[in-house]
Design an enzyme around this catalytic site. Structure first.
Site, PDB file in Angstrom:
ATOM      1  N   SER A 232       0.847  -1.186   0.000  1.00 14.27           N
ATOM      2  CA  SER A 232       0.000   0.000   0.000  1.00 14.27           C
ATOM      3  C   SER A 232       0.878   1.229   0.000  1.00 14.27           C
ATOM      4  CB  SER A 232      -0.907  -0.001   1.244  1.00 14.27           C
ATOM      5  OG  SER A 232      -1.481   1.274   1.455  1.00 14.27           O
ATOM      6  N   LYS A 238      -0.219  -3.515   5.177  1.00 20.94           N
ATOM      7  CA  LYS A 238      -1.141  -4.236   4.301  1.00 20.94           C
ATOM      8  C   LYS A 238      -0.414  -5.150   3.316  1.00 20.94           C
ATOM      9  CE  LYS A 238      -4.948  -2.658   2.729  1.00 20.94           C
ATOM     10  NZ  LYS A 238      -5.905  -1.941   1.872  1.00 20.94           N
ATOM     11  N   ASN A 240      -2.035  -6.595   0.121  1.00 19.80           N
ATOM     12  CA  ASN A 240      -3.243  -6.675  -0.701  1.00 19.80           C
ATOM     13  C   ASN A 240      -3.195  -7.853  -1.681  1.00 19.80           C
ATOM     14  OD1 ASN A 240      -4.352  -4.274   0.406  1.00 19.80           O
ATOM     15  ND2 ASN A 240      -3.045  -3.052  -0.930  1.00 19.80           N
ATOM     16  N   ARG A 272     -19.368  -5.800 -47.950  1.00 26.13           N
ATOM     17  CA  ARG A 272     -18.279  -5.431 -47.039  1.00 26.13           C
ATOM     18  C   ARG A 272     -18.800  -4.302 -46.178  1.00 26.13           C
ATOM     19  NH1 ARG A 272     -12.824  -4.194 -49.945  1.00 26.13           N
ATOM     20  NH2 ARG A 272     -12.084  -4.089 -47.792  1.00 26.13           N
TER      21      ARG A 272
END
Length: 365
Positions: A232, A238, A240, A272
């Site tokens: 973080s 943290k 994550n 086309r």
């Protein structure tokens, strides 16, 4: 391809569907049609700038290639070259996607076998349901990946050899010997939409895994964790579940890309299309590259996945007697006492899926 700050991990897709690989593929198509190798022009930026005037890159490219041989492109149309090049690039990309899916299959099969009897609580609509095993959960992940791989294996990547309006009139006039069975899909875009759907199936399967990892790695659950969580910018404590988050990101965006391919297919007109065809190229590029990235990230996620069986068992125990309420009801209806285990045929399912995985790996090239 240049670094992409908008899509972290894009470098995992390598050279697939870059402007350079697109140029090489188009020259490869022209070389095959001419019957001899052509040198790939080096001025990609000039070619890209010139592409606007004709609406596609082939017109300017042919001008450069005819400096090497005046016979370049005779009988073809721009769409023949672009479509054939896209299919060749797609075939190479699918090989790479399947390689990562097979790495995931290998790891999932090992996890399922290891944890076929590891008890945990099943969750339905976010709530505790009945007992299950982590191996059973992994077998569900594995089934999704195997199904996605089967769909990729069934794809074909046809060249487009139709000429100006699909009639091959110029080719016949030139006396070209036309290869039998080569499809003309100028305004029938199933090869593109099938590819798009198959790629979305891959990100669906990858997200199936990532969703559970994100949920089960919440601190209050703690049953799973990524091998090396991401940091973080403000909270050093943290870790994550970054790979899972990035895989989920892909799965949130690829269905819309495939929907664009279907919309482009539905907008085909005359012999086309006037815009529907042009909308496919960048859309397919983004879809292919995002699928490549997601498959690679999923393989890495699984390689480092940490499983906490003790936490799983504690959660199941903490769920208490409520997780056996269904068993008591069923046992009473059947007229007997509840059995010691309430896993149904979960273990047999795990074994069957693991066997299917081994068969797939043995048959893979």
């Amino acid at each position: 391809m240049a670094a992409d700050l908008f899509w972290p991990g894009d470098d995992r897709a390598g050279d697939h569907f870059t402007s350079e690989s697109f140029l090489w593929a188009m020259v490869d198509v022209e070389s095959d049609w001419l019957g001899r190798p052509l040198t790939v022009p080096k001025d990609l930026e000039w070619l890209a700038n010139e592409s606007e005037s004709g609406g596609n890159p082939v017109i300017a490219l042919v001008g450069l290639l005819r400096e090497q041989d005046e016979g370049v492109h005779r009988g073809l149309t721009s769409q023949d070259v672009v479509d054939s090049a896209l299919m060749r690039m797609s075939e190479a990309a699918v090989v790479s996607v399947r390689r990562d899916l097979h790495a995931a299959v290998t790891r999932l099969a090992a996890l399922a076998a290891t944890h076929r009897d590891t008890p945990m609580v099943a969750r339905t609509l976010t709530q505790h349901a009945v007992p299950t095993t982590f191996g059973f959960r992994v077998a569900a992940w594995l089934t999704a990946v195997l199904d996605a791989d089967d769909t990729l294996a069934d794809l074909d990547f046809p060249d487009q050899i139709g000429g100006a309006a699909g009639t091959r009139a110029a080719m016949v006039e030139l006396g070209r010997e036309l290869p039998p069975g080569v499809p003309r899909w100028h305004t029938t875009r199933a090869p593109v939409t099938r590819l798009g759907d198959a790629l979305v199936g891959c990100t669906d399967a990858c997200a199936r895994i990532a969703n559970d990892v994100v949920t089960m790695s919440r601190p209050e659950i703690g049953e799973l964790a990524e091998g090396s969580g991401g940091g973080s910018s403000t909270m050093p404590n943290k870790a994550n579940p970054v790979l899972s988050v990035l895989v989920r990101r892909a799965a949130m965006t690829t269905p819309q890309l495939a929907a664009t391919l279907h919309l482009a297919a539905a907008q085909q007109v005359d012999d086309r299309a006037d815009g529907g065809w042009h909308a496919e190229w960048a859309t397919l590029r983004d879809l292919v590259r995002r699928t490549l990235v997601a498959a690679s990230q999923t393989a890495d996620l699984l390689a480092g996945l940490r499983v906490d069986p003790d936490r799983m068992a504690a959660t199941l125990a903490g769920a208490g007697d409520a997780v056996l309420a269904e068993q008591r009801t069923m046992a009473a209806a059947a007229g007997h006492d509840p059995a010691p285990s309430y896993l149904g045929d979960a273990i047999a399912y795990v074994d069957a899926v693991v066997a299917r995985a081994h068969s797939t790996l043995e048959e893979s090239p």
